[in-house]
Design an enzyme around this catalytic site. Structure first.
Site, short mmCIF file in Angstrom:
data_model
loop_
_atom_site.label_atom_id
_atom_site.label_comp_id
_atom_site.label_asym_id
_atom_site.label_seq_id
_atom_site.Cartn_x
_atom_site.Cartn_y
_atom_site.Cartn_z
N ALA A 321 27.84 -42.42 -2.16
CA ALA A 321 26.64 -42.91 -1.79
C ALA A 321 26.82 -44.22 -0.99
O ALA A 321 27.99 -44.24 -0.15
CB ALA A 321 25.61 -43.06 -2.91
N SER A 322 25.72 -45.17 -0.96
CA SER A 322 26.04 -46.30 -0.23
C SER A 322 27.22 -46.95 -0.18
O SER A 322 27.41 -48.01 0.60
CB SER A 322 24.78 -47.20 -0.42
OG SER A 322 23.48 -46.40 -0.12
N THR A 323 27.85 -46.90 -1.33
CA THR A 323 29.14 -47.87 -1.56
C THR A 323 30.30 -47.48 -0.52
O THR A 323 30.94 -48.10 -0.13
CB THR A 323 29.86 -47.69 -2.66
OG1 THR A 323 30.36 -46.25 -3.17
CG2 THR A 323 29.16 -47.85 -3.99
#
Lengths: 602, 368
Positions: A321-323
């Site tokens: 995801a956004s990581t």
């Protein structure tokens, strides 16, 4: 005397000789047979008589102990007494088993079925443990009566005892009997058949070291199987002790935050690669498997739908995801498809020519004009959709690979590799060509891409190290020798300042007022990090609201951070399955981990 | 006997009234004492029980005294006694069947509190002597008397066989029939009897007990069931074979010391001898037995007395039968029948009876 008498007399004598002769002949044959036995076949019979009286048996070594990084004992061995029976000496199994069951007050049918399963098997004549872990009362009764029971003997063995059960389970793993498959793969295990070997975790990875070396004993035994004397003994050597890099106190405190939640945590020291905490929740009691006493419990453990035996930290494959966004940003900077300053307008959705459906951002209405830093801080989806689109998969995948995505970190053989998609991968695994949309989804760490918490930790450790990819390790010391740091790779950026600028952006995620993890801001110990919300199902906002009702379909909450920024001591990844908000649920755990660890280090 | 070609016999006659001891056969005494002492040592080695050894030693001394008493008795006066002693022993055989000792599964023993004894052993000792005495009552042996002895012998055989004790019952058959045969039973009947016996073998087989059949079957394939009926034979063969030429040494036989041979102190004592003293020990044992039987046979050859001839002939054959059958059974040539090795095996009755037998033959020796 008359001649007649003399004749009669000699008649008597001849009759005596006649009836003596068959026995003389018999004795003659007997002598031939004795000559045959004790002269011509003597060697043969000598061997037989040796094997009659001499028994070679193995002496089990004690498995190595396991300590934490502060030398707190984590795993030890309990000495238990078992009842070993030697089928060779049992004359009447029914009477024998009846005696045993009466003496030990155990169910006759149980041991009878055990006995017959065993006695019809391949190793029917080999001694084996009929009853394990005798109680003190049973031992007392046995030691008084054992000399009357032929073929049974008390022997002591070790059983594995994990002291802090649930806390250490995902790291330590458990031990079990050697399976046929394991012997097939590693024939060396044949001689360790009587032992339990590591099945998962450190117990498995370092089994060879922990196991020790078998001892041998040659004993003289009489025909009742009773020991006469030991002829020679080669003592076993204990397995090596292991010192883990895990900080038990830290691990224990962090596990508290996972109560009632499914998830994982990996805390790694970026400079050394030493793992200080590794959590997979729910956990289990490894001792249930180390000494299987209750099959029902074990069955429940294996069939639990929350899969406590599954190590989420190293094998759980989640969308990063956004990581992933900082890495996508860096890839674009390297490919020069973007600059730090260039702004992209985020209207809340991203449209691609030819695609009917817009790619939605997580924030309704969007973030407005965003540059790279703002895009990371506020986690703009549209910005990274655009970045990935311009970058193309051919540039993105190879760059991510440098940080260890899509390959095993080298911690253990049991970890998963996650999925780093590429054109080739999709064609091979899905059987379809790569679409532009796939690249766009990958820009925000969704779609086909998955990574394990461990991989995310390794990638962020590289950020903290400014490019140095360190192989994670969980063992600090084997016996007395320390393990060494292994640098797997060094990532070089065309502009070295970019490391600093990425870190500033990640710092702002926590410290800027618009940062997504502003809730964990603490000026004393500064953390750089990134939130993430991994979609379990990729759908739109409104549909999700309906879906939320089913808890297992809620998004996974992620946070990865390192700190203190000035001198990063710990990189921590926390994933809470179905936790929805990375900042609210996962980030506080990371904060707690870094704070606790930094304080301890001082 | 003036023309007897063997000078030593003549010498004995000449010395008869001058030196009583010269008539006494020291070879027999020596070999018997050697065998018994050797037996005691082997019993100790195989049982590791001093108590059992001392007990056997006491039997040995008692038997030795009995033997010497008989040896110096006047057998002519004793003959009447021998003749009638058959009947009380026959009564004992009944007694043991009707009132068996409770300690044993088979009805062999009479328990006298202090010690137990087997009437069947007594019978196989008394039967040939009283039969010989009966057959030589008159100068000419009557065929009618022979038939009577044969009938009584089969009766005794039956009584012992149903105890059940196959080994001893066969010996009793031998002990009763041999005097008749030696006394001159017509060959035609002997062959006829042998022929009928062969015909009846299947019936005998059927009437055997299961364990007896098992023992015979085991003989043909002892390895088939190593922990069952064949165990004894396999283990004693291992013991004999592993002894090699010179043996493992006294008290060092692992087969017997570690109890791999059941009954190693009684019926299987020969395997202990072979294991601990090897082929050499076996040869020495054979030599002593050889000397003993040779000296016993001399009595029957040179005694002018028909009674003496029959008795010493029968008893020598029986002794040889015991030795050859016991050894053959230990090394797996014959089925396991309960037959001890004379003078060596543990067992009081057998030892005393054997010694008394020797005593009677020694007393006959004086006649020579």
């Amino acid at each position: 005397m008359s001649a007649f008498d003399n004749k009669r007399d000699s008649n008597l004598v001849s009759r005596i000789i006649i009836f003596l002769s068959p026995f003389l002949i018999l004795l003659f044959f007997a002598f031939i047979q004795i000559l045959n036995l004790s002269y011509f076949q003597a060697e043969d019979f000598k061997t037989q008589s040796e094997s009659n009286r001499l028994y070679q048996s193995k002496i089990a070594p004690q498995r190595g102990f396991i300590f934490d990084s502060n030398n707190i004992l984590l795993v030890e061995n309990n000495i238990q007494q078992d009842l070993e029976i030697n089928p060779n000496f049992i004359e009447n199994p029914t009477i024998f088993l009846r005696q045993i069951s009466d003496l030990l007050e155990i169910d006759f049918n149980q041991i009878e079925s055990d006995f017959y399963i065993r006695s019809t098997g391949k190793n029917a004549k080999e001694p084996y443990l009929l009853i394990k872990d005798l109680t003190e009362k049973q031992i007392a009764k046995l030691s008084v009566n054992l000399n009357k029971i032929k073929g049974a003997e008390i022997i002591s063995s070790f059983s594995r005892n994990v002291l802090h059960k649930e806390v250490m389970a995902p790291v330590i793993g458990y031990v079990g009997n050697v399976s046929k498959e394991e012997i097939f793969n590693n024939p060396e295990l044949k001689s360790y058949k009587s032992l339990k070997i590591g099945k998962t975790g450190v117990e498995k990875d370092f089994d060879k070291l922990l196991r020790g070396v078998m001892g041998f004993r040659i004993q003289e035994r009489d025909s009742f199987g009773k020991l006469v004397r030991n002829i020679s003994i080669e003592p076993p050597s204990k397995g090596k002790d292991l010192k883990l890099s895990i900080d038990f106190e830290l691990q224990k405190k962090l596990l508290n935050d996972f109560k009632g939640r499914k998830g994982a945590l990996v805390a790694i020291e970026p400079k050394t690669g030493l793992i200080r905490a590794l959590i997979s929740s729910p956990s289990y009691d490894p001792n249930l498997l180390n000494t299987i006493n209750d099959y029902e419990e074990v069955k429940n453990l294996f069939s639990d739908k929350d899969s406590p035996l599954f190590n989420r930290a190293i094998s759980g494959q989640y969308p990063p995801a956004s990581t992933l966004k900082p890495f996508v940003g860096m890839a674009a900077l390297e490919a020069k498809t973007i600059s730090w300053e260039k702004e992209i307008f985020d209207s809340g959705e991203y449209l691609v020519e030819g695609d009917q459906r817009p790619y939605k951002g997580w924030k309704e209405g969007g973030h407005g004009n965003v540059d790279m830093k703002k895009a990371i801080v506020e986690s703009s989806d549209v910005y990274f959709y655009s970045l990935a689109y311009d970058l193309t998969i051919n540039n993105l995948s190879p760059f991510l690979e440098k940080f260890g995505y899509g390959e095993k970190s080298g911690l253990t053989k049991n970890e998963s590799k996650g999925i780093l998609p590429s054109r080739k991968w999709k064609l091979g695994y899905i059987g379809e060509a790569w679409f532009k949309g796939d690249t766009i989804n990958m820009g925000i760490g969704q779609g086909y891409m998955t990574a394990t918490p461990l991989q995310i930790a390794v990638a962020y450790a590289a950020l903290a190290n400014k490019g140095e990819i360190v192989q994670p390790r969980i063992i600090e010391k084997i016996g007395n020798s320390e393990t060494v740091k292994i640098v797997k790779n060094n990532v070089f950026l065309s502009d070295d300042k970019n490391w600093k600028r990425i870190e500033e952006a990640l710092l702002a995620v926590v410290e800027a007022s618009n940062g997504t993890a502003n809730n964990i801001y603490d000026r004393n110990i500064r953390i750089a990090g990134k939130t993430g919300t991994a979609q379990v199902k990729s759908i739109g906002e409104t549909e999700y609201k309906l879906l939320r009702e089913d808890k297992s379909l809620r998004d996974h909450a992620l946070f990865v951070g390192y700190g203190p920024v000035e001198n990063p001591k710990l990189v921590v990844v926390a994933i809470i399955e179905n936790g929805e908000s990375g900042s609210a649920v996962a980030a506080p755990i990371v904060r707690k981990a870094i704070n606790l660890y930094s304080k301890n280090e001082k | 006997m003036k023309n007897n070609p063997l000078s030593f016999s003549v010498n004995l006659r000449i010395n008869k009234n001058q030196n009583q001891s010269s008539q006494f056969d020291y070879w027999i005494l020596l070999s018997v004492v050697l065998l018994c002492s050797f037996g005691l040592a082997m019993i100790y080695s195989s049982s590791n029980s001093l108590e059992m050894t001392i007990r056997q030693g006491i039997y040995f001394l008692a038997g030795l005294i009995g033997m010497l008493i008989l040896a110096f008795s006047n057998h002519r006066k004793m003959e009447v006694f021998y003749l009638h002693s058959f009947w009380p022993v026959l009564l004992l055989l009944f007694f043991v069947l009707l009132f068996p000792s409770e300690n044993s599964e088979t009805k062999r023993w009479i328990d006298l509190g202090l010690f137990t004894f087997q009437p069947s052993e007594l019978m196989r000792f008394i039967l040939p002597i009283s039969a010989a005495s009966f057959l030589t009552r008159n100068l000419e042996t009557k065929i009618k008397d022979m038939w009577l002895v044969i009938i009584l012998t089969f009766f005794c055989f039956y009584l012992v066989a149903i105890q059940p004790d196959l080994g001893t019952s066969l010996i009793i058959l031998l002990a009763g029939l041999l005097p008749v045969i030696i006394a001159g039973f017509p060959w035609i009947y002997i062959f006829l009897g042998g022929f009928i016996t062969i015909l009846f073998l299947p019936i005998i087989w059927i009437s055997l007990y299961e364990y007896q059949k098992q023992r015979i079957l085991t003989l043909f394939n002892p390895e088939a069931d190593i922990y069952g009926a064949g165990w004894n034979i396999v283990q004693s063969k291992i013991a004999v074979g592993s002894g090699g030429l010179f043996g493992k040494g006294f008290l060092n036989g692992s087969q017997s010391q570690l109890n791999f041979i059941p009954e190693s102190h009684s019926d299987f004592i020969f395997s202990v001898v072979a294991e601990e003293f090897g082929l050499l020990g076996v040869c020495i044992l054979f030599l002593i037995y050889g000397i003993l039987i040779y000296r016993l046979l001399l009595v029957s050859i040179y005694s002018p007395n028909k009674f003496a001839k029959i008795v010493s002939g029968t008893l020598s054959i029986i002794l040889l039968a015991y030795i050859s059958i016991n050894i053959s059974m230990v090394i797996g040539l014959l089925p396991v029948v309960g037959m001890p090795l004379p003078f060596l095996s543990q067992g009081g009755t057998a030892l005393i009876v054997n010694l008394l037998t020797i005593g009677i033959i020694l007393s006959l020796r004086k006649e020579v």
